[in-house]
Design a protein around this motif. Sequence first.
Motif, PDB file in Angstrom:
ATOM      1  N   VAL A 156      50.778  37.908 -32.315  1.00  0.00           N
ATOM      2  CA  VAL A 156      50.327  36.523 -32.513  1.00  0.00           C
ATOM      3  C   VAL A 156      51.247  35.812 -33.503  1.00  0.00           C
ATOM      4  CG1 VAL A 156      48.439  35.050 -33.324  1.00  0.00           C
ATOM      5  CG2 VAL A 156      47.930  37.105 -31.970  1.00  0.00           C
ATOM      6  N   THR A 157      51.486  36.436 -34.653  1.00  0.00           N
ATOM      7  CA  THR A 157      52.344  35.838 -35.681  1.00  0.00           C
ATOM      8  C   THR A 157      53.792  36.300 -35.582  1.00  0.00           C
ATOM      9  OG1 THR A 157      51.960  37.604 -37.296  1.00  0.00           O
ATOM     10  CG2 THR A 157      50.353  35.803 -37.230  1.00  0.00           C
ATOM     11  N   PHE A 158      54.047  37.317 -34.755  1.00  0.00           N
ATOM     12  CA  PHE A 158      55.365  37.945 -34.585  1.00  0.00           C
ATOM     13  C   PHE A 158      55.795  38.724 -35.828  1.00  0.00           C
ATOM     14  CE2 PHE A 158      55.812  36.510 -30.474  1.00  0.00           C
ATOM     15  CZ  PHE A 158      57.068  36.774 -29.949  1.00  0.00           C
ATOM     16  N   ASP A 179      47.119  40.985 -37.478  1.00  0.00           N
ATOM     17  CA  ASP A 179      46.603  39.643 -37.786  1.00  0.00           C
ATOM     18  C   ASP A 179      45.077  39.577 -37.718  1.00  0.00           C
ATOM     19  OD1 ASP A 179      46.036  38.388 -34.734  1.00  0.00           O
ATOM     20  OD2 ASP A 179      47.604  39.913 -34.855  1.00  0.00           O
ATOM     21  N   LYS A 180      44.446  40.599 -37.144  1.00  0.00           N
ATOM     22  CA  LYS A 180      42.995  40.580 -36.951  1.00  0.00           C
ATOM     23  C   LYS A 180      42.224  41.226 -38.107  1.00  0.00           C
ATOM     24  CE  LYS A 180      43.246  40.538 -31.894  1.00  0.00           C
ATOM     25  NZ  LYS A 180      42.800  39.144 -31.789  1.00  0.00           N
ATOM     26  N   SER A 190      51.290  43.549 -24.544  1.00  0.00           N
ATOM     27  CA  SER A 190      51.526  42.350 -25.368  1.00  0.00           C
ATOM     28  C   SER A 190      52.697  42.570 -26.315  1.00  0.00           C
ATOM     29  CB  SER A 190      50.265  42.007 -26.173  1.00  0.00           C
ATOM     30  OG  SER A 190      49.196  41.651 -25.318  1.00  0.00           O
ATOM     31  N   LEU A 191      52.810  43.766 -26.877  1.00  0.00           N
ATOM     32  CA  LEU A 191      53.916  44.076 -27.777  1.00  0.00           C
ATOM     33  C   LEU A 191      55.238  44.055 -27.022  1.00  0.00           C
ATOM     34  CD1 LEU A 191      55.210  44.945 -30.410  1.00  0.00           C
ATOM     35  CD2 LEU A 191      54.521  47.305 -29.915  1.00  0.00           C
ATOM     36  N   THR A 241      59.243  37.661 -45.997  1.00  0.00           N
ATOM     37  CA  THR A 241      58.908  39.077 -46.154  1.00  0.00           C
ATOM     38  C   THR A 241      57.756  39.462 -45.232  1.00  0.00           C
ATOM     39  OG1 THR A 241      59.572  38.934 -48.470  1.00  0.00           O
ATOM     40  CG2 THR A 241      58.303  40.870 -47.828  1.00  0.00           C
ATOM     41  N   LYS A 242      56.750  38.601 -45.137  1.00  0.00           N
ATOM     42  CA  LYS A 242      55.580  38.895 -44.305  1.00  0.00           C
ATOM     43  C   LYS A 242      55.970  39.032 -42.836  1.00  0.00           C
ATOM     44  CE  LYS A 242      50.825  37.322 -43.555  1.00  0.00           C
ATOM     45  NZ  LYS A 242      49.812  36.303 -43.920  1.00  0.00           N
ATOM     46  N   LEU A 243      56.902  38.204 -42.376  1.00  0.00           N
ATOM     47  CA  LEU A 243      57.323  38.242 -40.981  1.00  0.00           C
ATOM     48  C   LEU A 243      58.253  39.405 -40.677  1.00  0.00           C
ATOM     49  CD1 LEU A 243      58.066  34.640 -39.631  1.00  0.00           C
ATOM     50  CD2 LEU A 243      56.709  36.415 -38.530  1.00  0.00           C
TER      51      LEU A 243
END
Length: 284
Positions: A264-266, A229-230, A125-126, A45-47
């Motif tokens: 970073v985590t996608f 993520d930050k 980056s995105l 779910t988080k991803l």
Amino acid sequence: MVAPGLRLGAERFLETPAVLGRLSRPYSMSQTLAEVLQLPKKQLTKLLYPLQELERHLAPDTGPDLHLRIFDPSLEDIARAESIFTATVRNRIDYLSSAVRIDHAPDLSRPEVCFIGRSNVGKSSLIKALFSLAPEVEVRVSKKPGHTKKMNFFKVGKYFTLVDMPGYGYRAPEDFVDMVETYLKERRNLKRTFLLVDSVVGITKTDNIAIEMCEEFALPYVMVLTKIDKSSKGHLLKQVLEIQKFVNTHTQGCFPQLFPVSTVTFSGIHLMRCFIANITGNLD
């Protein structure tokens, strides 16, 4: 305002074993998505649905204000979108050209989406993360703000074109206003503008100017929250609620659902690919 062709699917996603065998054969999953689908439910779910992962931290009376499932694609749709973003011999994904004026831009008939945001918001980056299934595509990423000075056009097979716009604010090109305003007003095949906001900082004064420009031109646009993520969970939730309230009360053309992402985590990347494939008419 809701994108066409949407089907409820988040709950089915979380019942992975039951649906893996039902994927349409022409749309084989990328290895990355296949690996994601094997994760425990909470990580999955988080991803895939970072906004829904935040839902369990909300107070009961705040839930209705946060639009969580307006875009809630099926597993089949996400797999189809992954195939569109995967470079193959038959599906070439390439940098096309750059332009500083609209009359220098490639004359294309396919649907187009563009990405705008202030300098150092994580725009390049995105785009690089979205193109991670096409590793040969060169998307230049710099730690220095204002690296992108031109409109950069990327062809995604026969499906659509993605445009990386120069950042606004610090170190923006001198002709930024003329370049970007003209593009947004005159580009006939532009289907959606993705406006990136730093989730750590929130909506800034320069972001407000960009939002006002989208509203003035009556453009359909989407707000993407970068760098999730930050932030701590509490800070991120506070920013999400504040930005959602702003969208609900101060915008007309903004898609009501926010799209939080991390390069970073996608987290949120698969959902964004699917949304782009949908709004460009490739999931009909």
